[in-house]
Design a protein around this motif. Structure first.
Motif, PDB file in Angstrom:
ATOM      1  N   GLY A   1       0.809  -1.207   0.000  1.00  0.00           N
ATOM      2  CA  GLY A   1       0.000   0.000   0.000  1.00  0.00           C
ATOM      3  C   GLY A   1       0.843   1.257   0.000  1.00  0.00           C
ATOM      4  N   ARG A   2       0.167   2.399  -0.152  1.00  0.00           N
ATOM      5  CA  ARG A   2       0.772   3.726  -0.167  1.00  0.00           C
ATOM      6  C   ARG A   2       1.629   3.959  -1.414  1.00  0.00           C
ATOM      7  NH1 ARG A   2       0.718   6.412   4.779  1.00  0.00           N
ATOM      8  NH2 ARG A   2       2.685   7.465   4.310  1.00  0.00           N
ATOM      9  N   LEU A   3       1.345   3.213  -2.491  1.00  0.00           N
ATOM     10  CA  LEU A   3       2.061   3.439  -3.748  1.00  0.00           C
ATOM     11  C   LEU A   3       1.708   4.821  -4.289  1.00  0.00           C
ATOM     12  CD1 LEU A   3       1.432  -0.051  -5.391  1.00  0.00           C
ATOM     13  CD2 LEU A   3       3.623   0.810  -4.537  1.00  0.00           C
TER      14      LEU A   3
ATOM     15  N   ASP B 218       8.620   3.496   3.501  1.00  0.00           N
ATOM     16  CA  ASP B 218       7.355   4.100   3.896  1.00  0.00           C
ATOM     17  C   ASP B 218       6.144   3.370   3.315  1.00  0.00           C
ATOM     18  OD1 ASP B 218       8.693   6.076   5.317  1.00  0.00           O
ATOM     19  OD2 ASP B 218       8.820   7.406   3.574  1.00  0.00           O
ATOM     20  N   LEU B 219       6.385   2.369   2.468  1.00  0.00           N
ATOM     21  CA  LEU B 219       5.281   1.588   1.918  1.00  0.00           C
ATOM     22  C   LEU B 219       4.695   0.671   2.981  1.00  0.00           C
ATOM     23  CD1 LEU B 219       6.782   0.536  -1.540  1.00  0.00           C
ATOM     24  CD2 LEU B 219       5.010   2.253  -1.146  1.00  0.00           C
ATOM     25  N   ASP B 220       3.421   0.330   2.837  1.00  0.00           N
ATOM     26  CA  ASP B 220       2.784  -0.671   3.687  1.00  0.00           C
ATOM     27  C   ASP B 220       2.891  -2.029   2.991  1.00  0.00           C
ATOM     28  OD1 ASP B 220       2.104   1.241   5.500  1.00  0.00           O
ATOM     29  OD2 ASP B 220      -0.015   1.352   4.936  1.00  0.00           O
TER      30      ASP B 220
ATOM     31  N   ASP C  14      -0.565   7.627  10.158  1.00  0.00           N
ATOM     32  CA  ASP C  14       0.022   8.887  10.603  1.00  0.00           C
ATOM     33  C   ASP C  14       0.562   8.791  12.023  1.00  0.00           C
ATOM     34  OD1 ASP C  14      -0.612  10.005   8.199  1.00  0.00           O
ATOM     35  OD2 ASP C  14      -2.475  10.947   8.896  1.00  0.00           O
ATOM     36  N   ALA C  15      -0.020   7.910  12.842  1.00  0.00           N
ATOM     37  CA  ALA C  15       0.358   7.866  14.258  1.00  0.00           C
ATOM     38  C   ALA C  15       1.702   7.179  14.503  1.00  0.00           C
ATOM     39  CB  ALA C  15      -0.734   7.152  15.059  1.00  0.00           C
ATOM     40  N   TYR C  16       2.109   6.237  13.650  1.00  0.00           N
ATOM     41  CA  TYR C  16       3.331   5.480  13.910  1.00  0.00           C
ATOM     42  C   TYR C  16       3.745   4.746  12.646  1.00  0.00           C
ATOM     43  CZ  TYR C  16       0.018   1.615  14.322  1.00  0.00           C
ATOM     44  OH  TYR C  16      -0.988   0.696  14.077  1.00  0.00           O
ATOM     45  N   SER C  17       4.966   4.203  12.690  1.00  0.00           N
ATOM     46  CA  SER C  17       5.437   3.245  11.690  1.00  0.00           C
ATOM     47  C   SER C  17       5.817   1.976  12.437  1.00  0.00           C
ATOM     48  CB  SER C  17       6.653   3.793  10.928  1.00  0.00           C
ATOM     49  OG  SER C  17       6.293   4.903  10.134  1.00  0.00           O
ATOM     50  N   ALA C  18       5.340   0.840  11.964  1.00  0.00           N
ATOM     51  CA  ALA C  18       5.581  -0.420  12.663  1.00  0.00           C
ATOM     52  C   ALA C  18       5.934  -1.516  11.669  1.00  0.00           C
ATOM     53  CB  ALA C  18       4.360  -0.824  13.476  1.00  0.00           C
ATOM     54  N   LYS C  19       6.932  -2.308  12.062  1.00  0.00           N
ATOM     55  CA  LYS C  19       7.288  -3.523  11.324  1.00  0.00           C
ATOM     56  C   LYS C  19       7.171  -4.662  12.305  1.00  0.00           C
ATOM     57  CE  LYS C  19      10.480  -1.240   8.095  1.00  0.00           C
ATOM     58  NZ  LYS C  19      10.074   0.123   8.513  1.00  0.00           N
ATOM     59  N   LEU C  20       6.412  -5.712  11.953  1.00  0.00           N
ATOM     60  CA  LEU C  20       6.191  -6.785  12.906  1.00  0.00           C
ATOM     61  C   LEU C  20       6.000  -8.122  12.207  1.00  0.00           C
ATOM     62  CD1 LEU C  20       2.523  -6.727  14.153  1.00  0.00           C
ATOM     63  CD2 LEU C  20       3.357  -4.948  12.640  1.00  0.00           C
ATOM     64  N   VAL C  21       6.313  -9.155  12.955  1.00  0.00           N
ATOM     65  CA  VAL C  21       6.086 -10.538  12.526  1.00  0.00           C
ATOM     66  C   VAL C  21       5.373 -11.245  13.670  1.00  0.00           C
ATOM     67  CG1 VAL C  21       7.126 -12.703  11.766  1.00  0.00           C
ATOM     68  CG2 VAL C  21       8.172 -10.526  11.112  1.00  0.00           C
ATOM     69  N   THR C  22       4.239 -11.885  13.360  1.00  0.00           N
ATOM     70  CA  THR C  22       3.438 -12.538  14.392  1.00  0.00           C
ATOM     71  C   THR C  22       3.131 -13.971  13.988  1.00  0.00           C
ATOM     72  OG1 THR C  22       2.389 -10.436  14.988  1.00  0.00           O
ATOM     73  CG2 THR C  22       1.300 -12.442  15.727  1.00  0.00           C
TER      74      THR C  22
ATOM     75  N   LYS D  63       8.939  -3.619  15.674  1.00  0.00           N
ATOM     76  CA  LYS D  63       9.801  -2.441  15.754  1.00  0.00           C
ATOM     77  C   LYS D  63       8.978  -1.226  15.376  1.00  0.00           C
ATOM     78  CE  LYS D  63      14.212  -0.479  14.190  1.00  0.00           C
ATOM     79  NZ  LYS D  63      15.400  -0.683  13.331  1.00  0.00           N
ATOM     80  N   ASP D  64       8.907  -0.246  16.297  1.00  0.00           N
ATOM     81  CA  ASP D  64       8.064   0.933  16.109  1.00  0.00           C
ATOM     82  C   ASP D  64       8.891   2.206  16.030  1.00  0.00           C
ATOM     83  OD1 ASP D  64       5.883  -0.731  16.308  1.00  0.00           O
ATOM     84  OD2 ASP D  64       5.506  -0.277  18.426  1.00  0.00           O
ATOM     85  N   ASP D  65       8.366   3.135  15.266  1.00  0.00           N
ATOM     86  CA  ASP D  65       8.882   4.505  15.251  1.00  0.00           C
ATOM     87  C   ASP D  65       7.668   5.401  15.443  1.00  0.00           C
ATOM     88  OD1 ASP D  65      10.184   6.872  14.963  1.00  0.00           O
ATOM     89  OD2 ASP D  65      10.840   6.553  12.891  1.00  0.00           O
ATOM     90  N   ASP D  66       7.535   5.994  16.658  1.00  0.00           N
ATOM     91  CA  ASP D  66       6.324   6.748  16.966  1.00  0.00           C
ATOM     92  C   ASP D  66       6.634   7.886  17.922  1.00  0.00           C
ATOM     93  OD1 ASP D  66       6.830   5.422  19.318  1.00  0.00           O
ATOM     94  OD2 ASP D  66       4.995   4.244  19.315  1.00  0.00           O
ATOM     95  N   ALA D  67       5.646   8.342  18.638  1.00  0.00           N
ATOM     96  CA  ALA D  67       5.814   9.469  19.549  1.00  0.00           C
ATOM     97  C   ALA D  67       6.829   9.175  20.652  1.00  0.00           C
ATOM     98  CB  ALA D  67       4.467   9.840  20.172  1.00  0.00           C
ATOM     99  N   PHE D  68       7.099   7.909  20.922  1.00  0.00           N
ATOM    100  CA  PHE D  68       8.043   7.528  21.971  1.00  0.00           C
ATOM    101  C   PHE D  68       9.425   7.207  21.410  1.00  0.00           C
ATOM    102  CE2 PHE D  68       3.796   6.247  23.509  1.00  0.00           C
ATOM    103  CZ  PHE D  68       3.705   7.095  24.604  1.00  0.00           C
ATOM    104  N   GLY D  69       9.655   7.500  20.152  1.00  0.00           N
ATOM    105  CA  GLY D  69      10.945   7.224  19.535  1.00  0.00           C
ATOM    106  C   GLY D  69      10.934   5.888  18.819  1.00  0.00           C
ATOM    107  N   THR D  70      12.144   5.316  18.663  1.00  0.00           N
ATOM    108  CA  THR D  70      12.280   4.025  18.000  1.00  0.00           C
ATOM    109  C   THR D  70      12.483   2.948  19.059  1.00  0.00           C
ATOM    110  OG1 THR D  70      13.260   5.053  16.042  1.00  0.00           O
ATOM    111  CG2 THR D  70      13.597   2.682  16.330  1.00  0.00           C
TER     112      THR D  70
END
Length: 623
Positions: free
Chosen positions: A338-340, A348-350, A381-389, A414-421
């Motif tokens: 997404g986000r193409l 920055d792509l989903d 807009d609130a965060y960027s997250a990379k995850l494996v579940t 792994k998050d990048d948000d209001a609390f940093g990375t």
């Protein structure tokens, strides 16, 4: 900021001719003339339908029953074809009058000025213009019930329980349904051979009343006997019998048989499922059964695309197998990007990619084993997250409405948000209870649905123990005889225990609201507490509510005014000082697989620089 979302599934059904647009076989606009070219010796006609009926429901029923009216744009075959269609129409219109208790009604049809009863066996008409057909309906009075007699095993019943009380409208469908209901009640008593032996209706045209006689024979009480399976090829017959949960010796129940058919169809492996009862009892007094199946395609795939003015273009695809090992085991592999066009960098792509395995009937017929692994990168807009579940779960049907699901899962994020990375490793054991008492899962008009979920979790890197508690309930209430208006409401809430420091909780496990699944009119996850730098942090509690009035304008088109409200708080107890609300109107188009939904909403108290409006599309009602 504005937001528009549109989703399109690519399918051969989208390849329509130049004169019409078809989706899933439905003609949305334009007309297809190919049928006219296939009619031998085509003859066109024009029809006029008149009636002295003052009842608008009766007028609508007559118009809906007339094939002359509904097919007026289609030619018939030959001059005799006009007459045949007219005679068929008279029968259909008389039946419509009887359904409305108009037993004295008269239907007169003329073709080219002559009564259809006076036409020769092989009539000829002037074809230089459409053949004129006039249909005149004299509705006559409404007939009322005078006396009802029940006989045989139907004796001593109350006519009012079957809508046949003295003075009630004596519509033919009401009388037919009364007989069917009696047989159904006898069968529900465990009598599989129950049948109606007498259905007699006498109309008195002097008093405009009707006398009804209904008699039934229940037959013996019998249990289920041997259960056979026919039509199975790749799916094992023993699995079909076991999963149906129709067992030899069980009490005969029409409802149980209906549920068995629904259960087998829900597997997605069969194109058709029919449960056939024996015409007579076996020597031991039991009723033999046959489960007749026809297998559909076991492999499937699909691709799709979506567009949003906020997030740009997106693509998704999936491949699946419905019967891996002969027991309807399912495997689904899917991926999306997404986000193409909106993202400025590859990071920055989903992205998402996942694989899910399901095994119905695991350990017990009512249990399903579910295993999955999902990798994704998401950038709201609130965060960027990379995850494996990775998850392994088990779902157990307690009864026809209640299901309990438990799972164990591990997730790296792994998050990048209001609390940093920050990086998180979370172990969780979600437990969920669902009760689904709706009358229809895609378009409910009555009943309710409730969910309660608790997710004990441990985040290993920070040593944080926390638990999420979530619940929701939705209800539906139809108004009018045909539920032309349905009031629908939903309430959802949740909170986190052990979330004293939100920075120690992964972003995807904090609470946000906004978007098509919660408060329409706001951007996805736009509703959140914000820090001093105006960055969304997510919350430790939330509450959302939605209310819709679903109005059917026609049998296929509906409008839905709605309002959504929601709040997300940083504390365990919701703080209602910053409630956000969105309102809008939706359009519904009914299809055999559920309504196609299109909603437009605006925020009633938007965030500064936030979303101005939202458009949401999908299949099925919003909740």
């Amino acid at each position: 900021m504005t937001m528009v979302a549109v989703t399109t599934a690519l399918s051969p059904a989208l390849v329509a001719d130049a004169y019409a647009f078809k989706l899933f076989g439905i003609n949305f606009f334009g007309k297809d003339d190919k049928d006219a070219n296939q009619v031998p010796d085509p003859v066109r006609y024009e029809v006029t339908l008149t009636s002295d009926a003052a009842d608008p429901d009766l007028k609508e029923a007559l118009e809906n029953s007339s094939r002359l009216v509904s097919d007026k744009e289609q030619p018939v075959s030959g001059d005799l074809g006009v007459v045949v269609k007219a005679r068929d129409d008279r029968d259909r219109l008389i039946a419509a009058l009887y359904e409305k208790a108009r037993y004295g009604g008269v239907v007169t049809i003329t073709v080219d000025g002559r009564n259809i009863d006076d036409l020769p066996p092989n009539p000829t008409f002037d074809r230089s213009r459409p053949v004129p057909v006039n249909v005149s309906v004299a509705a006559g009075p409404v007939f009322r019930v005078r006396e009802v007699q029940f006989g045989g095993d139907a004796a001593n019943r109350n006519p009012a329980d079957y809508d046949l009380g003295p003075g009630a409208s004596a519509g033919s469908l009401t009388i037919i349904k009364a007989g069917d209901k009696i047989v159904e009640q006898l069968k529900s008593d465990g009598r599989p051979l129950a049948k109606l032996t007498t259905r007699k209706v006498v109309a008195d045209h002097r008093t405009n009343t009707v006398d009804v006689v209904l008699a039934a024979e229940g037959g013996p009480v019998a249990p289920i006997g041997t259960v056979g399976v026919t039509g199975a090829k790749a799916v094992r017959p023993d699995f079909i019998e076991r999963y149906s949960r129709i067992n030899k010796g069980d009490r005969y129940s029409p409802e149980a048989l209906k549920k068995a058919g629904e259960r087998l169809r829900a597997l997605g492996v069969f194109s058709s499922v029919t449960l056939r009862e024996g015409d007579q009892l076996a020597g031991d007094g039991s009723l033999p059964m046959i489960i007749e199946v026809s297998e559909g395609k076991q492999r499937y795939f699909g691709v799709g695309a979506q567009y949003s003015t906020v997030d740009g273009f997106g693509l998704n695809g999936y491949w699946g197998h419905r019967n891996l090992f002969g027991g309807a085991e399912g495997l689904r592999v899917e991926g999306a990007v997404g986000r193409l066009g909106d993202a400025t960098a590859l990071g920055d792509l989903d992205f998402s990619a996942g694989i899910t395995f399901t095994k119905p009937g695991a350990f017990v017929p009512s249990g399903t084993l579910i295993a999955s692994i999902l990798a994704k990168s998401e950038n709201p807009d609130a965060y960027s997250a990379k995850l494996v579940t990775a998850s392994l779960g088990y779902s157990y049907e307690l009864n026809d409405t209640d299901t309990f699901t438990g799972a164990g899962e591990v997730s790296w994020e792994k998050d990048d948000d209001a609390f940093g990375t920050n990086t998180y490793l979370t172990f969780a054991a979600p437990l969920q209870f669902d009760r689904d008492a709706r009358d229809n899962k895609l378009d409910p008009t009555s009943g309710y649905r409730a969910m309660a979920k608790v997710t004990p979790s441990y985040e290993a890197y920070n040593g944080t123990i926390f638990s999420a508690f979530e619940g929701s309930i939705s209800g539906y209430y139809g108004l009018g005889a045909e539920d032309r208006i349905v009031l629908a409401g939903k309430l959802s809430a949740g909170f986190l225990l052990g979330a004293d420091d939100l920075a120690n909780i992964p972003a995807t496990r904090r609470f946000f609201a906004g978007g098509g699944g919660s408060v329409r009119g706001y951007g996805y996850q736009e509703i959140s507490p914000y820090n001093a730098a105006n960055e969304a942090t997510g919350g430790a509690s939330f509450m959302t509510a939605s209310f819709e009035t679903r109005v059917k304008v026609t049998d296929t088109i509906g409008i839905v005014p709605f309002i959504d409200v929601g709040v997300v708080s940083a504390d365990v107890a919701p703080d209602f000082s910053d409630i956000r609300a969105g309102a809008g109107i939706g359009l519904r188009y009914a299809t055999p697989f559920g309504p196609i939904r299109l909603d437009f909403a605006v925020p009633l108290n938007k965030f500064e620089g936030g979303t101005d409006y939202g458009i949401y599309a999908g299949i099925g009602q919003s909740f």
